[in-house]
Write a protein that holds these residues in place. Structure first.
Motif, short mmCIF file in Angstrom:
data_model
loop_
_atom_site.label_atom_id
_atom_site.label_comp_id
_atom_site.label_asym_id
_atom_site.label_seq_id
_atom_site.Cartn_x
_atom_site.Cartn_y
_atom_site.Cartn_z
N MET A 39 44.58 37.01 38.07
CA MET A 39 43.49 36.94 37.10
C MET A 39 43.57 35.59 36.40
O MET A 39 44.65 35.12 36.06
CB MET A 39 43.60 38.06 36.07
CG MET A 39 43.27 39.44 36.58
SD MET A 39 41.61 39.65 37.26
CE MET A 39 40.55 39.19 35.90
N VAL A 40 42.40 35.00 36.18
CA VAL A 40 42.33 33.73 35.46
C VAL A 40 41.61 33.92 34.13
O VAL A 40 41.96 33.30 33.13
CB VAL A 40 41.59 32.67 36.32
CG1 VAL A 40 41.42 31.36 35.57
CG2 VAL A 40 42.33 32.43 37.62
N PRO A 45 35.08 38.20 34.71
CA PRO A 45 36.36 38.26 35.41
C PRO A 45 36.44 37.16 36.48
O PRO A 45 35.57 37.07 37.34
CB PRO A 45 36.39 39.64 36.05
CG PRO A 45 35.13 40.32 35.68
CD PRO A 45 34.27 39.38 34.91
N LEU A 46 37.47 36.33 36.38
CA LEU A 46 37.72 35.27 37.36
C LEU A 46 39.07 35.53 38.01
O LEU A 46 40.04 35.83 37.32
CB LEU A 46 37.72 33.90 36.70
CG LEU A 46 36.42 33.44 36.03
CD1 LEU A 46 36.60 32.06 35.40
CD2 LEU A 46 35.27 33.44 37.01
N TYR A 132 45.40 22.86 47.50
CA TYR A 132 46.24 24.07 47.48
C TYR A 132 45.62 25.29 48.17
O TYR A 132 46.20 26.38 48.10
CB TYR A 132 46.55 24.47 46.03
CG TYR A 132 47.33 23.42 45.28
CD1 TYR A 132 48.66 23.14 45.59
CD2 TYR A 132 46.73 22.71 44.24
CE1 TYR A 132 49.37 22.18 44.89
CE2 TYR A 132 47.44 21.74 43.54
CZ TYR A 132 48.76 21.49 43.87
OH TYR A 132 49.45 20.54 43.18
N ASN A 133 44.44 25.14 48.78
CA ASN A 133 43.73 26.29 49.38
C ASN A 133 43.42 27.35 48.32
O ASN A 133 43.35 28.53 48.62
CB ASN A 133 44.52 26.91 50.53
CG ASN A 133 44.70 25.97 51.70
OD1 ASN A 133 43.79 25.22 52.04
ND2 ASN A 133 45.88 26.00 52.29
N LEU A 134 43.21 26.92 47.08
CA LEU A 134 42.99 27.83 45.96
C LEU A 134 41.51 27.90 45.60
O LEU A 134 40.91 26.88 45.24
CB LEU A 134 43.80 27.39 44.74
CG LEU A 134 43.70 28.33 43.56
CD1 LEU A 134 44.88 29.31 43.59
CD2 LEU A 134 43.70 27.58 42.26
N PHE A 135 40.96 29.09 45.70
CA PHE A 135 39.57 29.36 45.35
C PHE A 135 39.54 30.13 44.03
O PHE A 135 40.40 30.98 43.80
CB PHE A 135 38.90 30.24 46.41
CG PHE A 135 38.73 29.59 47.75
CD1 PHE A 135 37.51 29.01 48.10
CD2 PHE A 135 39.75 29.60 48.68
CE1 PHE A 135 37.34 28.43 49.35
CE2 PHE A 135 39.59 29.02 49.93
CZ PHE A 135 38.38 28.43 50.27
N ILE A 136 38.54 29.88 43.20
CA ILE A 136 38.31 30.68 42.00
C ILE A 136 37.07 31.53 42.27
O ILE A 136 35.99 30.99 42.56
CB ILE A 136 38.10 29.82 40.74
CG1 ILE A 136 39.27 28.85 40.53
CG2 ILE A 136 37.89 30.73 39.52
CD1 ILE A 136 40.60 29.49 40.24
N LEU A 137 37.24 32.85 42.17
CA LEU A 137 36.16 33.79 42.43
C LEU A 137 35.73 34.46 41.13
O LEU A 137 36.58 34.84 40.32
CB LEU A 137 36.61 34.88 43.41
CG LEU A 137 37.25 34.44 44.73
CD1 LEU A 137 37.68 35.65 45.54
CD2 LEU A 137 36.31 33.58 45.52
#
Length: 176
Positions: A39-40, A45-46, A132-137
């Motif tokens: 969770m971000v 909600p991210l 980093y192959n990091l997506f924020i959804l």
């Protein structure tokens, strides 16, 4: 204390339950197992998640910018591991592992009927994908199966080892 190999650190910083990530691109739905997420933000909600460039789902997530995070329970653990041990490039994982896709309302990626919770998501930030192959959804819509009471999620402990949710304790907290 005894020194621990740095390659084993991830076993102790487990971010949450193992989930299934679904995508759909060019008429092909796919599902992958994912345990690198967190969770971000609360509202909206991210969720940050890592999807490797080598994963078949990476290209679909990057191009369509949408997915579903489906949260399985203990009875699905065997299927979850099998889904994670093969590629959607050569396998229809829904068919092979007996998972039931269901239409989502906000995204083209399917929900998974057998999972107790499904989160329809869109990609809102890709600034860390290249590095980093990091997506924020962002979660657009959340679904829960009320028939699955007290679901027990599975948590990856590394090298084929998993923990199952345990007892719930209630403590005083300023967060409500």
């Amino acid at each position: 204390m005894r020194q621990l190999a740095l390659s084993k650190v991830y076993q102790f910083i487990e971010p949450g339950p193992v989930v299934l990530l679904t995508t759909a691109s060019k008429g092909h739905a796919n599902v992958m197992t994912m345990s690198w997420h967190m969770m971000v933000e609360f509202e909206p909600p991210l969720i940050a998640c890592v999807v490797s460039e080598g994963d078949f789902s990476f290209a679909a997530l990057r191009s369509t910018r949408e997915a579903v995070i489906a949260i399985p329970t203990r009875p699905l653990a065997g299927k979850v591991v099998k889904v994670g041990n093969c590629s959607g490039r050569t396998t229809d994982k829904f068919e092979k592992f007996g998972l039931t896709p269901a239409a989502a309302s906000q995204v083209s990626a399917p929900l998974i009927k057998e999972c107790f919770c499904n989160l329809e998501c869109r990609v809102v930030d890709t600034r860390l994908v290249r590095r980093y192959n990091l997506f924020i959804l962002e979660v657009l819509k959340a679904w829960i199966d009320p028939r699955q009471r007290q679901p027990k999620t599975i948590h990856h402990r590394g090298y084929g080892s998993f923990a199952v949710d345990g007892a719930i304790i209630e403590l005083n907290s300023a967060m409500r």
